[in-house]
Motif scaffolding. Structure first.
Motif, PDB file in Angstrom:
ATOM      1  N   THR A  91       0.821  -1.214   0.000  1.00 27.58           N
ATOM      2  CA  THR A  91       0.000   0.000   0.000  1.00 27.58           C
ATOM      3  C   THR A  91       0.855   1.264   0.000  1.00 27.58           C
ATOM      4  O   THR A  91       0.559   2.222  -0.723  1.00 27.58           O
ATOM      5  N   THR A  92       1.909   1.266   0.831  1.00 24.52           N
ATOM      6  CA  THR A  92       2.779   2.452   0.885  1.00 24.52           C
ATOM      7  C   THR A  92       3.459   2.660  -0.459  1.00 24.52           C
ATOM      8  O   THR A  92       3.590   3.796  -0.937  1.00 24.52           O
ATOM      9  N   HIS A  93       3.899   1.566  -1.086  1.00 26.65           N
ATOM     10  CA  HIS A  93       4.551   1.661  -2.397  1.00 26.65           C
ATOM     11  C   HIS A  93       3.604   2.262  -3.438  1.00 26.65           C
ATOM     12  O   HIS A  93       4.010   3.072  -4.284  1.00 26.65           O
ATOM     13  N   ALA A  94       2.327   1.907  -3.353  1.00 28.67           N
ATOM     14  CA  ALA A  94       1.349   2.461  -4.292  1.00 28.67           C
ATOM     15  C   ALA A  94       1.232   3.973  -4.129  1.00 28.67           C
ATOM     16  O   ALA A  94       1.185   4.720  -5.118  1.00 28.67           O
ATOM     17  N   ALA A  95       1.187   4.431  -2.865  1.00 32.22           N
ATOM     18  CA  ALA A  95       1.060   5.867  -2.608  1.00 32.22           C
ATOM     19  C   ALA A  95       2.328   6.625  -2.994  1.00 32.22           C
ATOM     20  O   ALA A  95       2.277   7.661  -3.679  1.00 32.22           O
ATOM     21  N   ILE A  96       3.494   6.103  -2.580  1.00 31.60           N
ATOM     22  CA  ILE A  96       4.761   6.783  -2.870  1.00 31.60           C
ATOM     23  C   ILE A  96       5.020   6.806  -4.374  1.00 31.60           C
ATOM     24  O   ILE A  96       5.471   7.829  -4.927  1.00 31.60           O
ATOM     25  N   SER A  97       4.727   5.721  -5.056  1.00 31.46           N
ATOM     26  CA  SER A  97       4.938   5.673  -6.514  1.00 31.46           C
ATOM     27  C   SER A  97       4.081   6.718  -7.219  1.00 31.46           C
ATOM     28  O   SER A  97       4.532   7.379  -8.165  1.00 31.46           O
ATOM     29  N   HIS A  98       2.856   6.880  -6.752  1.00 29.94           N
ATOM     30  CA  HIS A  98       1.979   7.889  -7.354  1.00 29.94           C
ATOM     31  C   HIS A  98       2.562   9.292  -7.146  1.00 29.94           C
ATOM     32  O   HIS A  98       2.584  10.107  -8.081  1.00 29.94           O
ATOM     33  N   MET A  99       3.038   9.577  -5.919  1.00 30.93           N
ATOM     34  CA  MET A  99       3.634  10.888  -5.643  1.00 30.93           C
ATOM     35  C   MET A  99       4.868  11.118  -6.507  1.00 30.93           C
ATOM     36  O   MET A  99       5.077  12.224  -7.030  1.00 30.93           O
ATOM     37  N   GLN A 100       5.690  10.083  -6.653  1.00 30.64           N
ATOM     38  CA  GLN A 100       6.901  10.231  -7.459  1.00 30.64           C
ATOM     39  C   GLN A 100       6.562  10.394  -8.940  1.00 30.64           C
ATOM     40  O   GLN A 100       7.204  11.179  -9.648  1.00 30.64           O
ATOM     41  N   ASP A 101       5.544   9.661  -9.409  1.00 25.33           N
ATOM     42  CA  ASP A 101       5.125   9.819 -10.809  1.00 25.33           C
ATOM     43  C   ASP A 101       4.641  11.243 -11.092  1.00 25.33           C
ATOM     44  O   ASP A 101       4.852  11.775 -12.193  1.00 25.33           O
ATOM     45  N   LYS A 102       4.000  11.841 -10.094  1.00 25.83           N
ATOM     46  CA  LYS A 102       3.500  13.214 -10.225  1.00 25.83           C
ATOM     47  C   LYS A 102       4.576  14.253  -9.912  1.00 25.83           C
ATOM     48  O   LYS A 102       4.308  15.456  -9.913  1.00 25.83           O
ATOM     49  N   LYS A 103       5.792  13.753  -9.618  1.00 27.03           N
ATOM     50  CA  LYS A 103       6.944  14.616  -9.311  1.00 27.03           C
ATOM     51  C   LYS A 103       6.695  15.528  -8.105  1.00 27.03           C
ATOM     52  O   LYS A 103       7.159  16.674  -8.058  1.00 27.03           O
ATOM     53  N   ILE A 104       5.957  15.017  -7.125  1.00 28.75           N
ATOM     54  CA  ILE A 104       5.689  15.810  -5.922  1.00 28.75           C
ATOM     55  C   ILE A 104       6.975  16.164  -5.171  1.00 28.75           C
ATOM     56  O   ILE A 104       7.137  17.321  -4.744  1.00 28.75           O
ATOM     57  N   PRO A 105       7.943  15.235  -5.002  1.00 31.54           N
ATOM     58  CA  PRO A 105       9.180  15.645  -4.319  1.00 31.54           C
ATOM     59  C   PRO A 105       9.901  16.790  -5.021  1.00 31.54           C
ATOM     60  O   PRO A 105      10.375  17.735  -4.375  1.00 31.54           O
ATOM     61  N   GLU A 106       9.975  16.713  -6.371  1.00 29.09           N
ATOM     62  CA  GLU A 106      10.643  17.776  -7.121  1.00 29.09           C
ATOM     63  C   GLU A 106       9.900  19.104  -6.993  1.00 29.09           C
ATOM     64  O   GLU A 106      10.525  20.164  -6.831  1.00 29.09           O
ATOM     65  N   HIS A 107       8.574  19.037  -7.043  1.00 28.65           N
ATOM     66  CA  HIS A 107       7.776  20.255  -6.883  1.00 28.65           C
ATOM     67  C   HIS A 107       7.962  20.845  -5.488  1.00 28.65           C
ATOM     68  O   HIS A 107       7.984  22.076  -5.315  1.00 28.65           O
ATOM     69  N   PHE A 108       8.099  19.969  -4.508  1.00 32.99           N
ATOM     70  CA  PHE A 108       8.275  20.438  -3.126  1.00 32.99           C
ATOM     71  C   PHE A 108       9.611  21.157  -2.969  1.00 32.99           C
ATOM     72  O   PHE A 108       9.686  22.217  -2.339  1.00 32.99           O
ATOM     73  N   VAL A 109      10.663  20.592  -3.555  1.00 35.36           N
ATOM     74  CA  VAL A 109      11.976  21.252  -3.520  1.00 35.36           C
ATOM     75  C   VAL A 109      11.895  22.621  -4.189  1.00 35.36           C
ATOM     76  O   VAL A 109      12.414  23.624  -3.676  1.00 35.36           O
ATOM     77  N   CYS A 110      11.241  22.683  -5.341  1.00 35.00           N
ATOM     78  CA  CYS A 110      11.086  23.958  -6.049  1.00 35.00           C
ATOM     79  C   CYS A 110      10.301  24.966  -5.213  1.00 35.00           C
ATOM     80  O   CYS A 110      10.610  26.162  -5.227  1.00 35.00           O
ATOM     81  N   ALA A 111       9.306  24.483  -4.483  1.00 34.74           N
ATOM     82  CA  ALA A 111       8.496  25.378  -3.642  1.00 34.74           C
ATOM     83  C   ALA A 111       9.348  26.035  -2.564  1.00 34.74           C
ATOM     84  O   ALA A 111       9.227  27.239  -2.299  1.00 34.74           O
ATOM     85  N   LEU A 112      10.225  25.259  -1.918  1.00 34.12           N
ATOM     86  CA  LEU A 112      11.081  25.821  -0.876  1.00 34.12           C
ATOM     87  C   LEU A 112      12.066  26.833  -1.453  1.00 34.12           C
ATOM     88  O   LEU A 112      12.361  27.861  -0.834  1.00 34.12           O
ATOM     89  N   LYS A 113      12.544  26.554  -2.662  1.00 35.09           N
ATOM     90  CA  LYS A 113      13.445  27.506  -3.317  1.00 35.09           C
ATOM     91  C   LYS A 113      12.713  28.805  -3.643  1.00 35.09           C
ATOM     92  O   LYS A 113      13.307  29.893  -3.605  1.00 35.09           O
ATOM     93  N   LYS A 114      11.419  28.700  -3.964  1.00 29.42           N
ATOM     94  CA  LYS A 114      10.605  29.900  -4.199  1.00 29.42           C
ATOM     95  C   LYS A 114      10.475  30.714  -2.907  1.00 29.42           C
ATOM     96  O   LYS A 114      10.489  31.951  -2.935  1.00 29.42           O
TER      97      LYS A 114
END
Length: 266
Positions: free
Chosen positions: A228-251
């Motif tokens: 179940t966790t893999h399903a959720a994390i994979s979806h977040m990674q596919d949507k590039k949520i970690p990358e967007h989060f890093v960009c948000a902090l840089k903003k």
């Protein structure tokens, strides 16, 4: 003495009083009547609407004002504090501008966050070279009443601290909102979903603090492939949520620097 009695000012006052400082030993200049009434009802402090000669006795002055109001606040109040050590909690405003406005180089710049209101804050600190080791200790003793602290040697890193921990509680609250919404969508009551979300953040944060392993390893240990966790994390990674989060902090860091340029002219 404090110039400003808003959220962070109240957090510092609460911390000082919990450490044994009496209300009559804390001077507060607050121009807004509702805020003065709140200071009176919550702490028993009779704040001032305008600065006066009583500030001459202050060993340290905390500038707990909004960045856009900082320069005006110094114009109204700094003549009453010529001998004080100065602590600024205004986002973006550099110590060079503050020095020009108040006529002193004994300045510490701080970036606290709102968990300071419950004694769980995280504050980044930078001191100009003119601040002595003893004065740094004075600042530490004040800040420690609201939580943890971290010194940086490069003033520009305070903007990074702003993006990380200064604005950070809002990021957590955003995720709490999303997790609560997900829980209610899946059939839980809002109270049940919120409790699960908050407790999960609390527990995971404490586990990370006590562990010698990095967050990446802790995450991977929870993420069994095909689970179940893999399903959720994979979806977040596919949507590039970690990358967007890093960009948000840089903003956020970028905006802190912009605020310094916008409101810190001298």
């Amino acid at each position: 003495s404090l110039i400003g009695g808003g959220n962070i000012g109240c957090a510092l006052i609460g911390g000082l009083m919990s450490s044994g400082v009496r209300a009559d030993k804390i001077n507060v200049v607050e121009s807004h009547e509702p805020a003065r009434q709140a200071l009176k009802s919550k702490f028993g402090i009779d704040s001032m609407s305008h600065a006066n000669d009583i500030l001459h006795e202050s060993d340290m002055v905390v500038w707990a004002v909004k960045p856009q109001n900082f320069k005006e606040a110094t114009e109204l109040n700094s003549r009453f504090t010529p001998k004080a050590l100065h602590l600024s909690v205004a986002a973006g405003i550099g110590t060079q501008a503050i020095s020009q406005w108040i006529g002193s180089n004994r300045i510490v710049r701080a970036m606290p966050n709102t968990p300071a209101l419950v004694g769980r804050g995280m504050t980044g600190l930078f001191a100009r070279p003119e601040v002595t080791d003893d004065e740094r200790k004075i600042v530490e003793n004040v800040i420690k009443t609201t939580g943890k602290l971290l010194w940086v040697d490069d003033e520009s890193k305070i903007d990074t601290v702003t993006a990380m921990s200064g604005s950070g509680p809002a990021y957590v609250f955003l995720f709490l909102e999303a997790m609560t919404q997900a829980g209610t969508d899946m059939g839980l009551t809002p109270d049940q979903a919120y409790e699960l979300a908050i407790s999960t953040f609390e527990g995971a944060s404490e586990l990370a603090r006590r562990s010698d392993e990095p967050a990446k390893i802790l995450r991977e240990r929870v993420t069994s492939k095909g689970g179940t966790t893999h399903a959720a994390i994979s979806h977040m990674q596919d949507k590039k949520i970690p990358e967007h989060f890093v960009c948000a902090l840089k903003k956020a860091e970028e905006r802190a620097k912009e605020m310094g340029a916008e409101f810190g002219r001298y």
